[in-house]
Design an enzyme around this catalytic site. Structure first.
Site, PDB file in Angstrom:
ATOM      1  N   GLU A 256     -56.158 -65.808  79.493  1.00 27.29           N
ATOM      2  CA  GLU A 256     -56.882 -66.287  80.688  1.00 27.29           C
ATOM      3  C   GLU A 256     -57.288 -67.714  80.374  1.00 27.29           C
ATOM      4  OE1 GLU A 256     -57.335 -64.306  83.282  1.00 27.29           O
ATOM      5  OE2 GLU A 256     -56.729 -62.440  82.343  1.00 27.29           O
ATOM      6  N   CYS A 295     -64.762 -69.902  85.022  1.00 27.60           N
ATOM      7  CA  CYS A 295     -63.311 -70.049  85.146  1.00 27.60           C
ATOM      8  C   CYS A 295     -62.856 -69.922  86.590  1.00 27.60           C
ATOM      9  CB  CYS A 295     -62.624 -69.003  84.297  1.00 27.60           C
ATOM     10  SG  CYS A 295     -63.240 -67.338  84.601  1.00 27.60           S
TER      11      CYS A 295
HETATM   12  P1  NAP Z   1     -61.484 -72.992  73.615  1.00 22.53           P
HETATM   13  O1  NAP Z   1     -61.934 -74.210  72.921  1.00 22.53           O
HETATM   14  O2  NAP Z   1     -60.035 -72.772  73.814  1.00 22.53           O
HETATM   15  O3  NAP Z   1     -62.122 -71.787  72.802  1.00 22.53           O
HETATM   16  C1  NAP Z   1     -61.963 -70.464  73.220  1.00 22.53           C
HETATM   17  C2  NAP Z   1     -62.027 -69.519  72.041  1.00 22.53           C
HETATM   18  O4  NAP Z   1     -60.891 -69.749  71.198  1.00 22.53           O
HETATM   19  C3  NAP Z   1     -63.258 -69.718  71.151  1.00 22.53           C
HETATM   20  O5  NAP Z   1     -63.708 -68.447  70.742  1.00 22.53           O
HETATM   21  C4  NAP Z   1     -62.696 -70.509  69.970  1.00 22.53           C
HETATM   22  O6  NAP Z   1     -63.415 -70.297  68.780  1.00 22.53           O
HETATM   23  C5  NAP Z   1     -61.328 -69.893  69.858  1.00 22.53           C
HETATM   24  N1  NAP Z   1     -60.349 -70.714  69.144  1.00 22.53           N
HETATM   25  C6  NAP Z   1     -60.295 -72.052  69.060  1.00 22.53           C
HETATM   26  N2  NAP Z   1     -59.211 -72.425  68.337  1.00 22.53           N
HETATM   27  C7  NAP Z   1     -58.587 -71.287  67.955  1.00 22.53           C
HETATM   28  C8  NAP Z   1     -57.424 -71.009  67.200  1.00 22.53           C
HETATM   29  N3  NAP Z   1     -56.676 -71.968  66.680  1.00 22.53           N
HETATM   30  N4  NAP Z   1     -57.072 -69.731  66.998  1.00 22.53           N
HETATM   31  C9  NAP Z   1     -57.804 -68.732  67.525  1.00 22.53           C
HETATM   32  N5  NAP Z   1     -58.928 -68.933  68.254  1.00 22.53           N
HETATM   33  C10 NAP Z   1     -59.310 -70.198  68.470  1.00 22.53           C
HETATM   34  O7  NAP Z   1     -62.134 -72.882  75.063  1.00 22.53           O
HETATM   35  P2  NAP Z   1     -63.652 -73.032  75.489  1.00 22.53           P
HETATM   36  O8  NAP Z   1     -63.990 -74.474  75.432  1.00 22.53           O
HETATM   37  O9  NAP Z   1     -64.536 -72.066  74.761  1.00 22.53           O
HETATM   38  O10 NAP Z   1     -63.599 -72.519  76.981  1.00 22.53           O
HETATM   39  C11 NAP Z   1     -63.388 -73.369  78.077  1.00 22.53           C
HETATM   40  C12 NAP Z   1     -62.095 -73.075  78.754  1.00 22.53           C
HETATM   41  O11 NAP Z   1     -61.967 -71.672  78.972  1.00 22.53           O
HETATM   42  C13 NAP Z   1     -62.008 -73.696  80.112  1.00 22.53           C
HETATM   43  O12 NAP Z   1     -60.852 -74.452  80.162  1.00 22.53           O
HETATM   44  C14 NAP Z   1     -61.940 -72.536  81.084  1.00 22.53           C
HETATM   45  O13 NAP Z   1     -61.081 -72.769  82.168  1.00 22.53           O
HETATM   46  C15 NAP Z   1     -61.439 -71.437  80.254  1.00 22.53           C
HETATM   47  N6  NAP Z   1     -61.960 -70.168  80.738  1.00 22.53           N
HETATM   48  C16 NAP Z   1     -61.109 -69.305  81.348  1.00 22.53           C
HETATM   49  C17 NAP Z   1     -61.574 -68.081  81.793  1.00 22.53           C
HETATM   50  C18 NAP Z   1     -60.674 -67.093  82.462  1.00 22.53           C
HETATM   51  O14 NAP Z   1     -61.059 -65.947  82.615  1.00 22.53           O
HETATM   52  N7  NAP Z   1     -59.498 -67.474  82.866  1.00 22.53           N
HETATM   53  C19 NAP Z   1     -62.905 -67.738  81.607  1.00 22.53           C
HETATM   54  C20 NAP Z   1     -63.725 -68.649  80.989  1.00 22.53           C
HETATM   55  C21 NAP Z   1     -63.238 -69.860  80.539  1.00 22.53           C
HETATM   56  P3  NAP Z   1     -64.532 -71.330  68.278  1.00 22.53           P
HETATM   57  O15 NAP Z   1     -65.572 -71.376  69.338  1.00 22.53           O
HETATM   58  O16 NAP Z   1     -65.005 -70.697  67.021  1.00 22.53           O
HETATM   59  O17 NAP Z   1     -63.828 -72.633  68.074  1.00 22.53           O
END
Ligand code: NAP
Length: 516
Positions: A256, A295
């Site tokens: 997602e 999101c």
């Molecule tokens: P993110 O930076 O991609 O982080 C998401 C998760 O991934 C965090 O738990 C992060 O851990 C982890 N992560 C980061 N690098 C990783 C890797 N190499 N391997 C495995 N896991 C890793 O996103 P975010 O800034 O938290 O969230 C914002 C984005 O989420 C927005 O773009 C939004 O559109 C999207 N979103 C989508 C939905 C949906 O349902 N479609 C819902 C909410 C948000 P750490 O925090 O420990 O780095």
């Protein structure tokens, strides 16, 4: 100072070395630390897979549903404490905190009810047995069996409560143990929720683990029956898609990710009508709620040219009434964004979009939050832009904050649908209007680009829920840039955690073996 721990191998562990800091986004005070360094994640995966999985799969759907019900009750009892933590670590107003915490308990309760409905079974039949040979006895029956692996849930920062438990509810009901990984920056609320559930002894050992902090080498230990359900940015999603766990070892992955959600006003909407007011209400909610860090929040608002002046004037008036500041202060309608990185990204995104759009209200300039310590806090104004003809960044770049752009269009359904499609796949669109022919033309072009479409016509305008609200019995996900994943949707959500197997044999024998 709170030191966050991880529940692995049935016990709480603290990582070694220098820890990451969690910050209150209204005051910038450090409120907790966490580290996952040195934790034995291989052992944690084996424990979940070999101890938690069999214990869950020995239970019926109804029994697993009872576990979810007990979890919902335990979290609800701690609601006030969790709302306070959410304000501290996520900068949520009380209403925004409820959206996250009550969303978690509501989804658990919904899947508990589904468990009761599915009853004494431990797996699902998929359709009827089909005759295969010349005679009547040799048949094939499709069966959904829970995967004998572990589900790793990786969550985004914006919904530490709902985001974790909307996934957990479906996995546990399916009989699959979970290792949940909250986003590090806002892990406090989720960590406390896991502590509460663990302290009540509700679940069998190994059914639910939590890794509080960076993911470390967790994915290196996953194999062919394991799963990853990811919510977060498209960039991290792309890293996971290309990871050896997925590419070489066949781990099942659902994503997602980003989404440029749309709201579309049809040309038949009259200024001042009920549909008009519903549109305004929902647009305001979507921009302001959770400081736009949802999101499913609207990013693009397609409006027939003739309606643009009235719509933008009314929406600007609504947004300028919102008091931004300390989320616990009376009268504050919108808190800060969750982290310093978020503030930087939101401001940069607004600057990018305003290269092709006029700022009608808000914008990227620094803002002192009402009631916040001087010079502190990640505050930003609710922002509305009006796109210039030919603007393209608005269809490509998601500003994950309180910011949306009005895009004028001529009023024809095909043009509106084509604009929706330029987002390359979204979680949700809403359309306001009541002309059936127009709606059909719009839906046939736009709906396949979305996971969900809300049609707010005059017949349901008094009942229609805000489009940003994800419901447990409706699918959540979207094609293309939204990740191509699908979660929730009642029974549909269970498919991800099951393997569909065609079992062929003697009709009578199969009936007895499968307990029909
Ligand atoms: P993110 O930076 O991609 O982080 C998401 C998760 O991934 C965090 O738990 C992060 O851990 C982890 N992560 C980061 N690098 C990783 C890797 N190499 N391997 C495995 N896991 C890793 O996103 P975010 O800034 O938290 O969230 C914002 C984005 O989420 C927005 O773009 C939004 O559109 C999207 N979103 C989508 C939905 C949906 O349902 N479609 C819902 C909410 C948000 P750490 O925090 O420990 O780095």
């Amino acid at each position: 100072m709170i030191q966050l721990s991880s529940l692995l191998n049935g016990a709480w562990h603290v990582g070694e070395g220098s820890a990451q800091q969690l910050v209150n986004p209204s005051t910038e005070a450090v409120i907790a630390t966490c580290s996952t360094r040195g934790l034995d994640l291989g052992a944690a995966v084996r424990f979940a897979r070999e101890v938690g999985g069999p214990a869950l799969r020995a239970l019926t759907f109804a029994q697993r549903g009872e576990l979810l019900k007990a979890m919902a009750r335990a979290l609800h009892e701690a609601r006030e404490e969790l709302l306070d933590l959410s304000a501290d670590n996520n900068g949520t107003t009380r209403g925004d905190g409820k959206f996250d915490i009550d969303g978690a308990t509501g989804t658990l309760a919904s899947y508990a009810r589904l468990g009761a409905t599915l009853g004494d079974k431990r797996f699902l039949l998929d359709g009827e047995a089909e005759k295969l040979g010349g005679g009547a006895r040799y048949v094939g029956q499709h069966v959904l069996l829970p995967r004998p692996g572990v589900a790793v849930h990786i969550n985004a920062f914006n919904f530490p409560g709902w985001g974790a438990f909307e996934k957990i509810a479906v996995a546990l009901l399916s009989g699959v143990p979970v290792i949940s990984k909250p986003a590090t920056s806002t892990a406090l609320t989720a960590w406390r929720m896991f502590q509460i559930i663990d302290s009540k002894g509700i679940l069998p050992a190994g059914a639910l683990s939590v890794l509080t902090g960076p993911v470390g080498d967790l994915l290196d230990h996953l194999g062919p029956q394991d799963l990853i359900a990811f919510t977060g940015s498209a960039n991290t999603g792309a890293v996971l898609r290309a990871s050896p766990a997925v590419v070489e070892r066949g781990v099942r992955l659902t994503i997602e990710a980003d989404s440029l959600n749309s709201a579309v006003l049809g040309p038949d909407v009259e200024e001042g009508s009920e549909v008009w007011h519903a549109a305004l209400r929902n647009l305001r909610t979507d921009i302001v709620q959770k400081t736009g860090q949802k999101c499913t929040a609207v990013r693009r608002i397609m409006v027939p040219e003739a309606l643009v002046p009235a719509l933008t004037a009314a929406l600007v008036e609504e947004l300028e009434r919102v008091v931004v500041g300390l989320p616990t202060d009376e009268g504050v309608g919108m808190g800060p964004v969750a982290t310093a990185n978020q503030l930087r990204d939101v401001r940069a995104g607004m600057a990018l979009l305003s290269g092709e759009a006029r700022v009608l209200t808000g914008g990227a300039a620094p803002l002192a939050g009402h009631g916040a310590p001087e010079g502190k806090g990640y505050f930003v104004r609710p922002t509305l832009l009006l796109a210039q003809p030919g603007a393209s960044a608005v269809h490509d770049h998601e500003v994950f904050g309180p910011c949306a752009t009005v895009i004028p269009y001529a009023g024809d359904a095909e043009a509106a649908a084509a604009l929706v499609a330029r987002g390359q796949g979204s979680l949700v669109s809403s359309v306001y209007g009541s002309d059936r022919d127009w709606l059909w033309s719009f839906l046939s072009g736009a709906a396949p680009w979305n996971g969900r479409v809300v049609v707010a016509s005059d017949k349901v305008v008094d009942q229609v829920l805000p489009p940003g609200m994800v419901l447990p019995n409706q699918v959540h996900g979207g094609p293309g840039r939204a990740g191509g994943g699908e979660e929730l949707g009642g029974l549909r959500g269970l498919s991800f955690y099951h393997n569909r197997v065609a079992i062929q044999g003697d009709k009578g024998e199969l009936r007895k073996i499968l307990g029909e």
